[in-house]
Design a protein around this motif. Structure first.
Motif, PDB file in Angstrom:
ATOM      1  N   LEU A   1      33.566   4.941  -5.475  1.00  0.00           N
ATOM      2  CA  LEU A   1      34.891   4.461  -5.120  1.00  0.00           C
ATOM      3  C   LEU A   1      34.272   3.250  -6.237  1.00  0.00           C
ATOM      4  O   LEU A   1      33.968   1.844  -6.512  1.00  0.00           O
ATOM      5  CB  LEU A   1      35.436   4.125  -3.961  1.00  0.00           C
ATOM      6  CG  LEU A   1      35.164   5.640  -2.525  1.00  0.00           C
ATOM      7  CD1 LEU A   1      36.103   4.561  -2.008  1.00  0.00           C
ATOM      8  CD2 LEU A   1      36.586   6.325  -3.218  1.00  0.00           C
ATOM      9  N   THR A   2      36.420   3.107  -6.747  1.00  0.00           N
ATOM     10  CA  THR A   2      36.090   2.211  -7.618  1.00  0.00           C
ATOM     11  C   THR A   2      36.318   0.425  -7.193  1.00  0.00           C
ATOM     12  O   THR A   2      37.881   0.545  -6.331  1.00  0.00           O
ATOM     13  CB  THR A   2      36.806   1.879  -8.936  1.00  0.00           C
ATOM     14  OG1 THR A   2      36.363   3.253  -9.330  1.00  0.00           O
ATOM     15  CG2 THR A   2      37.213   1.387  -9.918  1.00  0.00           C
ATOM     16  N   GLU A   3      35.950  -0.590  -7.121  1.00  0.00           N
ATOM     17  CA  GLU A   3      36.187  -1.963  -6.870  1.00  0.00           C
ATOM     18  C   GLU A   3      37.441  -2.157  -7.198  1.00  0.00           C
ATOM     19  O   GLU A   3      37.480  -1.841  -8.942  1.00  0.00           O
ATOM     20  CB  GLU A   3      35.513  -2.516  -6.729  1.00  0.00           C
ATOM     21  CG  GLU A   3      34.993  -4.677  -6.296  1.00  0.00           C
ATOM     22  CD  GLU A   3      34.109  -5.401  -6.501  1.00  0.00           C
ATOM     23  OE1 GLU A   3      34.842  -6.433  -6.408  1.00  0.00           O
ATOM     24  OE2 GLU A   3      33.193  -4.838  -7.199  1.00  0.00           O
ATOM     25  N   GLY A   4      38.987  -2.432  -7.062  1.00  0.00           N
ATOM     26  CA  GLY A   4      39.829  -2.928  -7.685  1.00  0.00           C
ATOM     27  C   GLY A   4      40.780  -1.755  -7.413  1.00  0.00           C
ATOM     28  O   GLY A   4      42.002  -2.422  -7.746  1.00  0.00           O
ATOM     29  N   ASP A   5      40.083  -0.438  -7.268  1.00  0.00           N
ATOM     30  CA  ASP A   5      41.205   0.374  -6.864  1.00  0.00           C
ATOM     31  C   ASP A   5      41.735   0.644  -5.871  1.00  0.00           C
ATOM     32  O   ASP A   5      41.713   0.470  -4.933  1.00  0.00           O
ATOM     33  CB  ASP A   5      41.155   1.906  -7.635  1.00  0.00           C
ATOM     34  CG  ASP A   5      41.737   2.358  -7.995  1.00  0.00           C
ATOM     35  OD1 ASP A   5      42.817   2.605  -7.277  1.00  0.00           O
ATOM     36  OD2 ASP A   5      40.949   3.589  -7.670  1.00  0.00           O
ATOM     37  N   ALA A   6      40.310   1.283  -4.792  1.00  0.00           N
ATOM     38  CA  ALA A   6      39.650   2.047  -3.408  1.00  0.00           C
ATOM     39  C   ALA A   6      40.175   1.021  -2.473  1.00  0.00           C
ATOM     40  O   ALA A   6      40.459   0.625  -1.286  1.00  0.00           O
ATOM     41  CB  ALA A   6      39.595   2.654  -3.882  1.00  0.00           C
ATOM     42  N   TYR A   7      39.238  -0.439  -3.029  1.00  0.00           N
ATOM     43  CA  TYR A   7      39.146  -1.405  -2.488  1.00  0.00           C
ATOM     44  C   TYR A   7      38.793  -2.646  -2.764  1.00  0.00           C
ATOM     45  O   TYR A   7      38.240  -2.962  -4.423  1.00  0.00           O
ATOM     46  CB  TYR A   7      37.449  -1.346  -1.820  1.00  0.00           C
ATOM     47  CG  TYR A   7      36.592  -1.463  -2.233  1.00  0.00           C
ATOM     48  CD1 TYR A   7      35.689  -2.526  -2.231  1.00  0.00           C
ATOM     49  CD2 TYR A   7      35.503  -0.175  -2.827  1.00  0.00           C
ATOM     50  CE1 TYR A   7      34.430  -2.453  -2.927  1.00  0.00           C
ATOM     51  CE2 TYR A   7      35.212   0.121  -3.820  1.00  0.00           C
ATOM     52  CZ  TYR A   7      34.182  -0.727  -3.360  1.00  0.00           C
ATOM     53  OH  TYR A   7      32.888  -1.112  -4.909  1.00  0.00           O
ATOM     54  N   THR A   8      38.959  -3.973  -2.472  1.00  0.00           N
ATOM     55  CA  THR A   8      38.683  -5.494  -3.096  1.00  0.00           C
ATOM     56  C   THR A   8      37.459  -6.459  -2.174  1.00  0.00           C
ATOM     57  O   THR A   8      37.596  -6.086  -1.153  1.00  0.00           O
ATOM     58  CB  THR A   8      39.866  -6.529  -2.781  1.00  0.00           C
ATOM     59  OG1 THR A   8      40.579  -6.528  -1.507  1.00  0.00           O
ATOM     60  CG2 THR A   8      41.295  -5.866  -4.118  1.00  0.00           C
ATOM     61  N   LYS A   9      36.895  -6.319  -3.028  1.00  0.00           N
ATOM     62  CA  LYS A   9      35.785  -7.063  -2.293  1.00  0.00           C
ATOM     63  C   LYS A   9      35.632  -9.138  -2.116  1.00  0.00           C
ATOM     64  O   LYS A   9      36.076  -9.323  -3.534  1.00  0.00           O
ATOM     65  CB  LYS A   9      34.588  -6.426  -3.531  1.00  0.00           C
ATOM     66  CG  LYS A   9      32.238  -7.487  -2.238  1.00  0.00           C
ATOM     67  CD  LYS A   9      31.696  -7.088  -3.593  1.00  0.00           C
ATOM     68  CE  LYS A   9      31.458  -7.808  -5.026  1.00  0.00           C
ATOM     69  NZ  LYS A   9      30.635  -7.472  -5.612  1.00  0.00           N
ATOM     70  N   THR A  10      35.238  -9.791  -1.342  1.00  0.00           N
ATOM     71  CA  THR A  10      35.603 -11.110  -1.458  1.00  0.00           C
ATOM     72  C   THR A  10      34.038 -11.631  -0.389  1.00  0.00           C
ATOM     73  O   THR A  10      33.807 -10.587   0.563  1.00  0.00           O
ATOM     74  CB  THR A  10      36.227 -11.374  -0.131  1.00  0.00           C
ATOM     75  OG1 THR A  10      37.629 -11.083  -1.002  1.00  0.00           O
ATOM     76  CG2 THR A  10      36.570 -12.754  -0.170  1.00  0.00           C
ATOM     77  N   LEU A  11      33.144 -12.386  -1.058  1.00  0.00           N
ATOM     78  CA  LEU A  11      32.258 -13.298  -0.447  1.00  0.00           C
ATOM     79  C   LEU A  11      32.407 -14.455   0.538  1.00  0.00           C
ATOM     80  O   LEU A  11      33.331 -15.290  -0.559  1.00  0.00           O
ATOM     81  CB  LEU A  11      31.215 -13.775  -1.994  1.00  0.00           C
ATOM     82  CG  LEU A  11      30.838 -12.464  -2.579  1.00  0.00           C
ATOM     83  CD1 LEU A  11      29.581 -12.846  -3.261  1.00  0.00           C
ATOM     84  CD2 LEU A  11      30.376 -11.347  -1.760  1.00  0.00           C
ATOM     85  N   ASN A  12      31.671 -14.503   1.250  1.00  0.00           N
ATOM     86  CA  ASN A  12      31.905 -15.823   2.191  1.00  0.00           C
ATOM     87  C   ASN A  12      33.271 -16.413   2.198  1.00  0.00           C
ATOM     88  O   ASN A  12      33.719 -17.403   2.055  1.00  0.00           O
ATOM     89  CB  ASN A  12      31.209 -16.977   1.186  1.00  0.00           C
ATOM     90  CG  ASN A  12      29.509 -16.813   1.101  1.00  0.00           C
ATOM     91  OD1 ASN A  12      28.511 -16.120   2.121  1.00  0.00           O
ATOM     92  ND2 ASN A  12      29.637 -17.069  -0.303  1.00  0.00           N
ATOM     93  N   THR A  13      34.192 -15.543   3.363  1.00  0.00           N
ATOM     94  CA  THR A  13      34.824 -15.444   3.493  1.00  0.00           C
ATOM     95  C   THR A  13      35.123 -15.369   5.360  1.00  0.00           C
ATOM     96  O   THR A  13      34.127 -15.233   6.312  1.00  0.00           O
ATOM     97  CB  THR A  13      35.726 -14.224   2.838  1.00  0.00           C
ATOM     98  OG1 THR A  13      36.971 -14.650   3.273  1.00  0.00           O
ATOM     99  CG2 THR A  13      35.171 -12.238   2.946  1.00  0.00           C
TER     100      THR A  13
END
Length: 558
Positions: free
Chosen positions: A302-314
């Motif tokens: 799956l492609t980041e920004g399409d199927a999901y978004t990733k956030t660090l230290n949240t």
């Protein structure tokens, strides 16, 4: 969906008609179906045996049953679409509706999919069109009049006082229970029918009994699952299990597998988050790879920004700190059965010997798809340990502490030079890659003024769970003592519990995480009395005395 019940009604009508003709056309009214007669719908299997849930079921009438109370029998057509949705059915599913809003055979023949939905919408899509129909109907915003509702009693819920008809039934979580199972399931809409049935020469209302259609998303986390030995526990397919040992600077592999809930199309709350919170002894390497998994096991990246978004230290849904968070677009993943996430973390300088370094993975998802609030959290965790060696340098015989000794440490049968960072006199930690690159690491280990040496940040077992043997080689002896001629073998044998998880202890040691060794040095000496050196000195002494006597005698003669 209605086919079997319709055939039953047709057969019953034939029997009732024959009975009427045999009675000279006189219809009996003593046992006639009451115009106010109602039935019930019972939804069972709301959870697994032993689990407690808190839900509410609501029934919305979508099909009318046409019954001639004067003749005391169903009339033709038996089924018509309720006026609230008839126009919608005609616009979206014209094959399901005929003249006069009749329910066609095309709809009546659809199988009603019941029972547990393992995960995703995949199962519903492949088993027939009724789930698609219900999803689209639910999202139409036309189902506003609740015909009946009820809260569950144990593992089932019964909605009473329902008039004849076909119903669309929703089950929602109340989130009012402290049970661990409460809110775990996501329920999909089901169809149920309250219909007349001819029994013992009379028409009665037959109650409906259906099985809940539910999905239960779960979280499974593993650590270094490439290990296949029966002597270890990777945590695969096990809740809150899985452990390994690692050295400071060593990367650890993690895998997460989560089920995807089957949300109906009319869901207004479809949040689906995966996160991990790592203890300070781990450094996330930000190398996530995400896959969608079909029920066949086939994986698609799956492609980041399409199927999901990733956030660090949240923060997660509950406001807790997490190392990373993946927020999924449900519409992009709904065709999959599972999500598979791979990533690594490196054991860092904050690792403490014998203490578990945890990382807590979480799946958080909306468990009330028909409402704007409510979520469920599924967790799984693994742990990793580091170990150490302690050396007590003493004089042989007297056991007097000896300062000044220096060592190097390496793994037996492994061509690897260990480098360390000196933290204080006699205390060293295995260096990280950054410390090595910065030139802050060294391979020399020196005891303190009391002959003590502590070395930590070491791996305790191999990938098969076997103990690791280290070689402690003395490179410099204490002043006045002989250097050891052979390396000292130090065995790290981590203790495992009954689940084969590491505990942080070491076999045969009283100090958690450490193996202690007393290393003796012997003092450097001249050869003992009676040796050849003493004989030489004695002979030379005698010759010197004899020479002196002879010299004195010769002088007297002169």
């Amino acid at each position: 969906m209605l086919e079997k019940l319709k055939k039953g009604i047709v057969a019953a009508v034939a029997i009732a008609t024959a009975a009427t003709v045999g009675s000279f056309g006189l219809a009996s009214t003593a046992n006639a179906l009451d115009r106010n007669a109602t039935g019930s719908i019972t939804i069972s299997n709301l959870a697994e045996d032993g689990e407690t849930v808190d839900v509410t079921a609501k029934a919305y009438k979508i099909i009318d049953v046409n019954y001639d109370y004067n003749a005391d029998q169903p009339e033709s057509p038996e089924f018509t679409w309720n006026s609230a949705i008839a126009a919608w059915v005609k616009a979206n599913y014209p094959e399901y509706i005929g003249n006069g809003n009749i329910v066609t055979d095309k709809y009546e023949g659809l199988p009603n999919v019941e029972g547990e939905t393992t995960s995703g919408i995949e199962n519903n899509v492949t088993t027939g069109d009724i789930a698609k129909f219900f999803d689209k109907l639910g999202s139409s915003n036309l189902l506003t009049k609740v015909a009946g509702s009820a809260k569950n009693n144990g593992n089932s819920v019964t909605i009473n006082k329902l008039e004849l008809g076909g119903y669309y039934v929703e089950v929602t979580n109340n989130n009012g229970s402290d049970s661990t199972a409460n809110g775990m399931y996501v329920y999909r809409a089901v169809g149920a029918n309250v219909l007349p049935k001819y029994v013992d020469k009379q028409w009665v209302v037959e109650d409906a009994n259906i099985v809940a259609k539910r999905s239960k998303p779960s979280m499974d986390k593993s650590i270094n699952e490439q290990r296949k030995s029966d002597n270890i526990n990777t945590g695969l397919d096990k809740r809150d299990e899985g452990s390994d040992t690692a050295a400071v600077g060593e990367a650890v592999n993690f895998n997460l597998r989560t089920d995807i809930p089957a949300y109906p199309s009319n869901a207004i709350n479809k949040k689906y988050w995966i996160s991990d919170a790592m203890d300070k002894g781990l450094t996330f390497n930000d190398d996530i790879t995400v896959y969608g998994v079909k029920s066949t096991g086939a994986e698609t990246k799956l492609t980041e920004g399409d199927a999901y978004t990733k956030t660090l230290n949240t923060k997660d849904m509950d406001g807790h700190d997490v190392t990373f968070l993946l927020d999924f677009n449900y519409e992009k993943i709904r065709s999959y059965a599972k999500i598979h996430v791979k990533y690594t973390a490196t054991v860092n300088e904050n690792a403490v010997v014998g203490e578990p370094i945890y990382n807590h993975a979480k799946l958080q998802y909306s468990n009330n798809p028909y409402r704007g609030e409510g979520h469920r959290t599924e967790e799984d965790k693994t742990k990793v340990y580091v170990f150490g060696i302690k050396v007590n340098k003493v004089a042989a015989g007297t056991q007097k502490p000896l300062p000044g000794a220096e060592f190097k440490l390496e793994r037996k049968n492994v061509n690897e030079a260990f480098l360390f960072v000196k933290l204080q006199s006699g205390v060293y930690r295995k260096a990280t890659s950054d410390e090595i690159k910065a030139g802050k690491a060294d391979g020399t280990l020196q005891v303190d003024d009391n002959g003590k040496l502590t070395v930590y940040g070491l791996k305790g077992a191999d990938d098969n769970g076997n103990p690791l043997t280290y070689l402690l080689t003395e490179t410099k002896a204490p002043a006045g003592y002989n250097k050891l001629s052979e390396p000292i073998e130090v065995v790290l044998d981590p203790v495992q519990d009954e689940k084969k998880d590491y505990t942080g202890a070491v076999e045969g040691s009283t100090e958690v995480g450490y193996v202690s060794k007393t290393v003796e040095n012997k003092i450097g000496k001249l050869p003992k009395t009676g040796g050849i050196g003493t004989i030489v000195f004695s002979v030379l002494g005698a010759l010197m005395i004899a020479g002196g006597v002879m010299l004195l005698a010769s002088r007297k003669k002169a």
